[in-house]
Write an enzyme that holds these catalytic residues in place. Structure first.
Site, short mmCIF file in Angstrom:
data_model
loop_
_atom_site.label_atom_id
_atom_site.label_comp_id
_atom_site.label_asym_id
_atom_site.label_seq_id
_atom_site.Cartn_x
_atom_site.Cartn_y
_atom_site.Cartn_z
CB VAL A 180 8.22 1.70 -2.95
CG1 VAL A 180 8.94 0.64 -3.77
CG2 VAL A 180 9.11 2.91 -2.73
CB THR A 240 -0.89 0.03 1.26
OG1 THR A 240 -0.03 -0.19 2.40
CG2 THR A 240 -1.96 -1.04 1.22
CG HIS A 283 15.48 11.41 -5.65
ND1 HIS A 283 14.29 11.88 -5.15
CD2 HIS A 283 15.91 10.46 -4.76
CE1 HIS A 283 14.00 11.24 -4.01
NE2 HIS A 283 14.95 10.38 -3.77
CB CYS A 333 16.06 6.24 -4.52
SG CYS A 333 15.97 7.16 -2.97
N1 LIG Z 1 9.86 6.22 -1.58
C1 LIG Z 1 10.95 5.99 -2.27
O1 LIG Z 1 11.25 6.70 -3.26
C2 LIG Z 1 11.90 4.89 -1.88
C3 LIG Z 1 12.99 4.65 -2.71
C4 LIG Z 1 13.86 3.61 -2.38
C5 LIG Z 1 13.64 2.88 -1.24
N2 LIG Z 1 12.58 3.17 -0.44
C6 LIG Z 1 12.36 2.30 0.73
O2 LIG Z 1 11.18 1.55 0.51
C7 LIG Z 1 10.51 1.32 1.75
C8 LIG Z 1 9.07 1.80 1.64
O3 LIG Z 1 9.05 3.16 1.31
P1 LIG Z 1 7.72 3.95 0.88
O4 LIG Z 1 8.22 5.27 0.44
O5 LIG Z 1 6.90 3.12 -0.03
O6 LIG Z 1 6.98 4.10 2.31
P2 LIG Z 1 5.42 4.32 2.61
O7 LIG Z 1 4.74 5.00 1.50
O8 LIG Z 1 5.40 4.95 3.96
O9 LIG Z 1 4.84 2.83 2.71
C9 LIG Z 1 5.21 1.95 3.74
C10 LIG Z 1 4.59 0.58 3.50
O10 LIG Z 1 5.02 -0.30 4.55
C11 LIG Z 1 3.89 -0.88 5.16
N3 LIG Z 1 4.09 -1.11 6.60
C12 LIG Z 1 4.43 -0.20 7.54
N4 LIG Z 1 4.46 -0.79 8.75
C13 LIG Z 1 4.14 -2.09 8.56
C14 LIG Z 1 3.97 -3.21 9.41
N5 LIG Z 1 4.17 -3.11 10.74
N6 LIG Z 1 3.62 -4.40 8.88
C15 LIG Z 1 3.41 -4.52 7.56
N7 LIG Z 1 3.54 -3.48 6.67
C16 LIG Z 1 3.90 -2.29 7.18
C17 LIG Z 1 2.79 0.16 4.97
O11 LIG Z 1 1.54 -0.47 5.16
P3 LIG Z 1 0.26 0.37 5.71
O12 LIG Z 1 -0.28 1.13 4.53
O13 LIG Z 1 -0.64 -0.72 6.15
O14 LIG Z 1 0.76 1.24 6.80
C18 LIG Z 1 3.06 0.59 3.53
O15 LIG Z 1 2.57 -0.38 2.65
C19 LIG Z 1 11.38 1.98 2.80
O16 LIG Z 1 12.30 1.03 3.29
C20 LIG Z 1 12.10 3.04 2.03
O17 LIG Z 1 13.33 3.42 2.63
C21 LIG Z 1 11.69 4.14 -0.74
#
Ligand SMILES: NC(=O)c1ccc[n+]([C@@H]2O[C@H](COP(=O)([O-])OP(=O)(O)OC[C@H]3O[C@@H](n4cnc5c(N)ncnc54)[C@H](OP(=O)(O)O)[C@@H]3O)[C@@H](O)[C@H]2O)c1
Length: 328
Positions: free
Chosen positions: A10, A7, A237, A124
């Site tokens: 990413v 959800t 970025h 990233c």
């Molecule tokens: N955003 C980027 O551009 C990017 C780039 C490279 C790497 N990353 C890495 O990718 C990861 C996710 O980033 P994001 O930007 O997609 O974050 P995000 O939008 O905050 O999404 C976080 C996801 O993790 C889930 N989650 C959180 N707590 C959880 C739990 N206790 N059990 C199961 N699922 C859980 C959330 O589910 P709910 O919706 O249920 O809370 C949501 O699906 C991070 O490690 C980040 O560092 C991100």
């Protein structure tokens, strides 16, 4: 196939990328926290219900794409591996583990073969920078870089996107600005602060360029001095890089090396105001490089500007490309 963090900013892109690239998925399992149980997400024209991530979520899963933060990867990736899945992890948790390959498929695809259950997806900003730096390294041998990043708010996740939008509305309406995600107002501002500060004064994010760059390029002597900056951009970025090389650099040879690089477009016609912009690279697989010039302060130096969609090449696309390598 399973997506952990389906959800999130990413996770949603992972679903779209699997669909767009026609990845051979049998059954797609979408996992998130208990908060998301009941939500449905579309994949190939049908709705899939999100289920809660538990230690037992991985029976029958071949490949699990993890994107729910480092602590979730730490706590659940081993369970996925025990159940027989290969994990492609988007968090920073396993990246520097010597037993875990860290892969950009355009650069070190052969490293995938050495995995023992987990493969890490790079930071990233590092991945996008290396898309332009690595072909130049192959041509001239990179020694070190000095760089500044201009990082979009979606790099922080879905909540940060909402924060920027909300603050813009508050400012336009003349209301007080509220904040939850960033330590300061991000709308109409820039924050030289991405990730937490280390005793050296650099942030963890800034050091990922050197540490992950060395591992991906197999170049232990590579040095990178980076300032990471959050900017009020929704998506993509950009990085301004000054790179110093072992061998003399010419613009012609640099353009030739970059033109051959997979996943990279050259957008470099300053006379016609053409240079990479985050608005243009958003929702696109390819990164773009431009503003190429011989660096006036470095020996054998080249300055350039590279932009790329960090939700795609910096995350979801790179993870799906790693999964594609697994099938080769
Ligand atoms: N955003 C980027 O551009 C990017 C780039 C490279 C790497 N990353 C890495 O990718 C990861 C996710 O980033 P994001 O930007 O997609 O974050 P995000 O939008 O905050 O999404 C976080 C996801 O993790 C889930 N989650 C959180 N707590 C959880 C739990 N206790 N059990 C199961 N699922 C859980 C959330 O589910 P709910 O919706 O249920 O809370 C949501 O699906 C991070 O490690 C980040 O560092 C991100």
């Amino acid at each position: 196939m399973a997506i952990v963090g389906a959800t999130g900013a990413v996770g949603i892109e992972m679903i779209r990328t699997l669909e767009r690239r026609n990845f051979p998925v049998g059954t797609l399992t979408l996992l998130a926290s208990a908060r998301s149980v009941g939500k449905k997400l579309a994949f190939r024209g049908r709705e899939i219900a999100v289920t809660e991530l538990t230690q037992d979520s991985f029976a029958g899963i071949d490949i699990a794409l993890f994107s729910a933060g480092g602590s979730i990867s730490r706590d659940f990736a081993p369970a996925a591996v025990r159940a027989g899945a290969v994990v492609v992890d988007n968090s920073s948790f396993f990246r520097m583990d010597p037993s875990v390959p860290l892969v950009v498929p355009e650069i070190n695809p052969e490293d995938v073969k050495a995995h023992t259950g987990i493969i890490a997806n790079p930071n990233c900003t590092t991945a996008i920078t290396l898309m332009a730096l690595y072909p130049l390294h192959q041509a001239f041998g990179v020694k070190r870089i000095f760089a500044s990043s201009y990082q979009a708010v979606s790099g922080t996740g879905a909540k940060a996107l909402e924060e920027l939008e909300k603050q813009v509305g508050q400012i336009v309406r003349g209301e007080p600005v509220t904040r939850e995600v960033y330590p300061h107002q991000i709308a109409f501002n820039v924050l030289p602060h991405v990730d937490s500060f280390l005793p050296t004064g650099y942030t963890k994010e800034e050091m990922k360029m050197e540490n992950e760059g060395r591992k991906i390029m197999h170049l232990p002597a590579f040095k990178a001095s980076v300032t990471c900056v959050r900017v009020p951009v929704y998506r993509s970025h950009s990085i301004a890089v000054s790179a110093e090389f072992e061998r003399p650099v010419s613009l012609e040879a640099a353009r030739e090396a970059l033109a051959k690089a997979p996943g990279l477009d050259i957008v470099d016609d300053p006379a016609n105001k053409a240079y990479p912009q985050p608005l243009h690279t958003s929702e696109r697989d390819n990164c773009a490089v431009g503003r190429l010039r011989l660096d006036c302060a470095l020996e054998n130096g080249l300055a350039f500007w590279v932009s790329g969609d960090q939700l795609l090449k910096g995350a979801a696309l790179n993870a799906v490309q790693i999964a594609e390598e697994l099938l080769r």
